[in-house]
Every structure is written in C-alpha cells, then in structure tokens.
Design a protein around this motif. Structure first.
Motif, short mmCIF file in Angstrom:
data_model
loop_
_atom_site.label_atom_id
_atom_site.label_comp_id
_atom_site.label_asym_id
_atom_site.label_seq_id
_atom_site.Cartn_x
_atom_site.Cartn_y
_atom_site.Cartn_z
N LEU A 1 6.87 -44.58 55.19
CA LEU A 1 6.96 -44.27 53.76
C LEU A 1 8.05 -43.23 53.56
CD1 LEU A 1 3.15 -43.91 52.90
CD2 LEU A 1 4.60 -45.91 52.57
N PRO A 2 8.67 -43.23 52.39
CA PRO A 2 9.69 -42.22 52.11
C PRO A 2 9.07 -40.82 52.02
CG PRO A 2 9.67 -43.92 50.42
CD PRO A 2 8.49 -44.15 51.29
N VAL A 3 9.82 -39.85 52.48
CA VAL A 3 9.43 -38.45 52.38
C VAL A 3 10.62 -37.68 51.82
CG1 VAL A 3 8.66 -36.39 53.64
CG2 VAL A 3 7.93 -38.67 54.41
N VAL A 4 10.43 -37.03 50.70
CA VAL A 4 11.49 -36.22 50.11
C VAL A 4 11.59 -34.93 50.92
CG1 VAL A 4 12.24 -34.96 48.05
CG2 VAL A 4 11.22 -37.23 47.83
N VAL A 5 12.80 -34.66 51.45
CA VAL A 5 12.99 -33.50 52.32
C VAL A 5 13.96 -32.48 51.73
CG1 VAL A 5 12.35 -34.67 54.45
CG2 VAL A 5 14.73 -34.71 53.69
N GLY A 6 14.51 -32.78 50.59
CA GLY A 6 15.45 -31.87 49.95
C GLY A 6 15.93 -32.49 48.66
N ASP A 7 16.77 -31.77 47.96
CA ASP A 7 17.28 -32.25 46.69
C ASP A 7 18.13 -33.50 46.91
OD1 ASP A 7 17.68 -32.24 43.94
OD2 ASP A 7 19.52 -31.06 44.12
N ILE B 1 3.94 -37.93 44.60
CA ILE B 1 3.83 -39.15 45.41
C ILE B 1 3.23 -38.77 46.76
CG2 ILE B 1 5.11 -41.03 46.51
CD1 ILE B 1 7.25 -40.67 44.31
N LEU B 2 2.27 -39.56 47.22
CA LEU B 2 1.66 -39.30 48.52
C LEU B 2 2.64 -39.64 49.64
CD1 LEU B 2 -1.97 -40.57 47.90
CD2 LEU B 2 -1.14 -38.20 47.97
N GLU B 3 2.74 -38.73 50.61
CA GLU B 3 3.70 -38.87 51.70
C GLU B 3 3.06 -38.51 53.03
OE1 GLU B 3 6.66 -35.90 50.79
OE2 GLU B 3 7.67 -37.18 49.33
N PRO B 4 3.53 -39.12 54.14
CA PRO B 4 3.17 -38.65 55.47
C PRO B 4 4.14 -37.54 55.89
CG PRO B 4 4.46 -40.66 55.64
CD PRO B 4 4.33 -40.35 54.17
N GLU B 5 3.98 -37.07 57.11
CA GLU B 5 4.93 -36.10 57.66
C GLU B 5 6.22 -36.84 58.03
OE1 GLU B 5 4.67 -32.75 57.82
OE2 GLU B 5 2.79 -33.05 56.72
N PRO B 6 7.39 -36.22 57.80
CA PRO B 6 8.64 -36.91 58.15
C PRO B 6 8.83 -37.02 59.66
CG PRO B 6 9.09 -34.68 57.40
CD PRO B 6 7.62 -34.90 57.22
N VAL B 7 9.55 -38.04 60.07
CA VAL B 7 9.94 -38.19 61.47
C VAL B 7 11.45 -38.09 61.54
CG1 VAL B 7 7.94 -39.58 62.13
CG2 VAL B 7 9.98 -40.71 61.30
N THR B 8 11.96 -37.63 62.68
CA THR B 8 13.40 -37.43 62.77
C THR B 8 14.15 -38.69 63.14
OG1 THR B 8 13.09 -36.64 65.03
CG2 THR B 8 13.26 -34.97 63.29
N GLU B 9 13.59 -39.51 64.01
CA GLU B 9 14.26 -40.73 64.45
C GLU B 9 13.35 -41.92 64.19
OE1 GLU B 9 17.30 -41.11 66.11
OE2 GLU B 9 17.75 -39.00 65.78
N ALA B 10 13.85 -42.90 63.45
CA ALA B 10 13.08 -44.12 63.21
C ALA B 10 14.02 -45.20 62.73
CB ALA B 10 11.98 -43.87 62.19
N THR B 11 13.71 -46.43 63.10
CA THR B 11 14.45 -47.57 62.57
C THR B 11 13.42 -48.57 62.06
OG1 THR B 11 14.49 -48.68 64.72
CG2 THR B 11 16.39 -47.31 64.16
N VAL B 12 13.81 -49.34 61.06
CA VAL B 12 12.92 -50.34 60.49
C VAL B 12 13.65 -51.67 60.38
CG1 VAL B 12 11.46 -48.71 59.23
CG2 VAL B 12 13.47 -49.66 58.12
N ASP B 13 12.86 -52.74 60.40
CA ASP B 13 13.41 -54.09 60.25
C ASP B 13 13.68 -54.43 58.79
OD1 ASP B 13 13.06 -54.57 63.07
OD2 ASP B 13 10.95 -54.98 62.68
N VAL B 14 12.77 -53.98 57.92
CA VAL B 14 12.84 -54.30 56.49
C VAL B 14 12.52 -53.05 55.69
CG1 VAL B 14 11.79 -55.66 54.62
CG2 VAL B 14 12.14 -56.70 56.85
N ALA B 15 13.25 -52.86 54.60
CA ALA B 15 12.93 -51.80 53.64
C ALA B 15 12.50 -52.46 52.34
CB ALA B 15 14.14 -50.91 53.39
N VAL B 16 11.30 -52.15 51.88
CA VAL B 16 10.80 -52.62 50.59
C VAL B 16 11.12 -51.51 49.59
CG1 VAL B 16 8.80 -53.40 49.28
CG2 VAL B 16 9.00 -53.95 51.72
N VAL B 17 11.94 -51.85 48.60
CA VAL B 17 12.55 -50.84 47.74
C VAL B 17 12.05 -50.99 46.30
CG1 VAL B 17 14.76 -49.91 46.95
CG2 VAL B 17 14.59 -50.95 49.22
N PRO B 18 11.58 -49.89 45.71
CA PRO B 18 11.18 -49.95 44.31
C PRO B 18 12.41 -49.87 43.41
CG PRO B 18 10.93 -47.72 45.09
CD PRO B 18 11.39 -48.54 46.27
#
Length: 174
Positions: free
Chosen positions: A73-79, A100-117
């Motif tokens: 899930l997206p995590v806002v980390v700055g402006d 918006i509900l968020e998990p803790e951010p991770v530093t390295e991650a890759t995804v196959d698909v991004a579902v975008v609002p």
C-alpha cells in the motif's frame, strides 16, 4: 475542461450516488480487476486503501493477502513523496496522511502490478489525480511496473488534460 473543472465535475457525479450504491458499483469493478490476466499472474501488487468516494478495495486487499500474495500500500513519507509499505493485515495499519490507513514503509520493494486510483481517466490512460502528484512522482520512479487504473464507469471521460509530468496508466478498469 481544466483539471480543476474536471475534478469538480466528477465530484458532482459522485454526489448522485449514496455510499451504499458506490459499494455495489465497486463489486463489478473489483471483480473485473481480479479477473484481469495481469492480476491473476501477479505475485506482488501495489494497491490502494480506498477512501469513501473511491472504488472499495479493502476486501480485495484482504483476499489477495490471504492468497499469499505480497500486497503493498502507498505510504506518504514526505511532502509529495510516497513509498510502499507491505500489508500485514488490517490490524497492522495506522492512520497516515490524509486520514488514509497505511502500513509501515519498506525501503526496497518491487511489484508486478500497480493498481492506481484516480479522479478521472481517459481511454489513452491519462489519469487525473487529486492534485498533489504523489502517484505521478512514484510511478515515474517505477516505469517497469504495469499500471492498472481503477475507477467507476462515470469516471472514464473522453479526455483528461495531461502534462509531461503526468504518468499514464497502461489500462483502465471500470
């Protein structure tokens, strides 16, 4: 229409529906999304935890998680900046930016698909967001990710005004 005029128009369209009607509309959109070949094959997906006026994603997130897929899930980390956070169940989410509900951010991650609002999309994949540029900046840093825009049918319009900084999606599911 300008971007702000289009945002106002879509906001007006959404007001014609109750929250329950939007939930019902969400079911067919989510079913189409989950049946998409890219989603079927994806082992890791960037999703979004929907706001009340967006396609309802909470059950789909949980379903993919229970299937053993990595859901981010997206995590806002700055402006204007966002990262991904690994979903570990709804109890591990906390309220982040913009309520918006968020998990803790991770530093390295890759995804196959991004579902975008988006507030609105057009057939060319142009996307109108809420105006802060979070997704455009994030997606520009991840050009290899297949991007699926997710919206209600009334959010698909003939033309979305786009600038060179706007990152289009590969397909729109509505």
């Amino acid at each position: 229409m300008t971007k702000n005029e289009l945002r106002a128009y879509i906001k007006q369209q959404k007001r014609q529906y109750t929250s329950q009607q939007l939930r019902v509309l969400s079911l067919s959109v989510i079913n189409r999304l989950l049946a998409h070949p890219r989603m079927q094959a994806a082992q890791s997906v960037l999703f979004f935890h929907s706001l009340p006026d967006e396609v309802f994603t909470h059950h789909a997130i949980e379903q993919l998680f229970r299937q053993g897929r990595q859901v981010f899930l997206p995590v806002v980390v700055g402006d204007g900046l966002m990262q991904m956070g690994l979903y570990a169940g709804s109890e591990a989410l906390h309220q982040g930016a913009f309520h918006i509900l968020e998990p803790e951010p991770v530093t390295e991650a890759t995804v196959d698909v991004a579902v975008v609002p988006g507030v609105a999309f057009d057939a060319q994949g142009n996307r109108l967001g809420r105006g802060k540029g979070y997704y455009d900046r994030f997606l520009a840093l991840h050009p290899q990710v297949y991007k699926l825009g997710l919206c209600f049918p009334f959010q698909l319009v003939s033309e979305v005004p786009a600038s060179p900084l706007d990152v289009p999606v590969d397909e729109v599911i509505c």
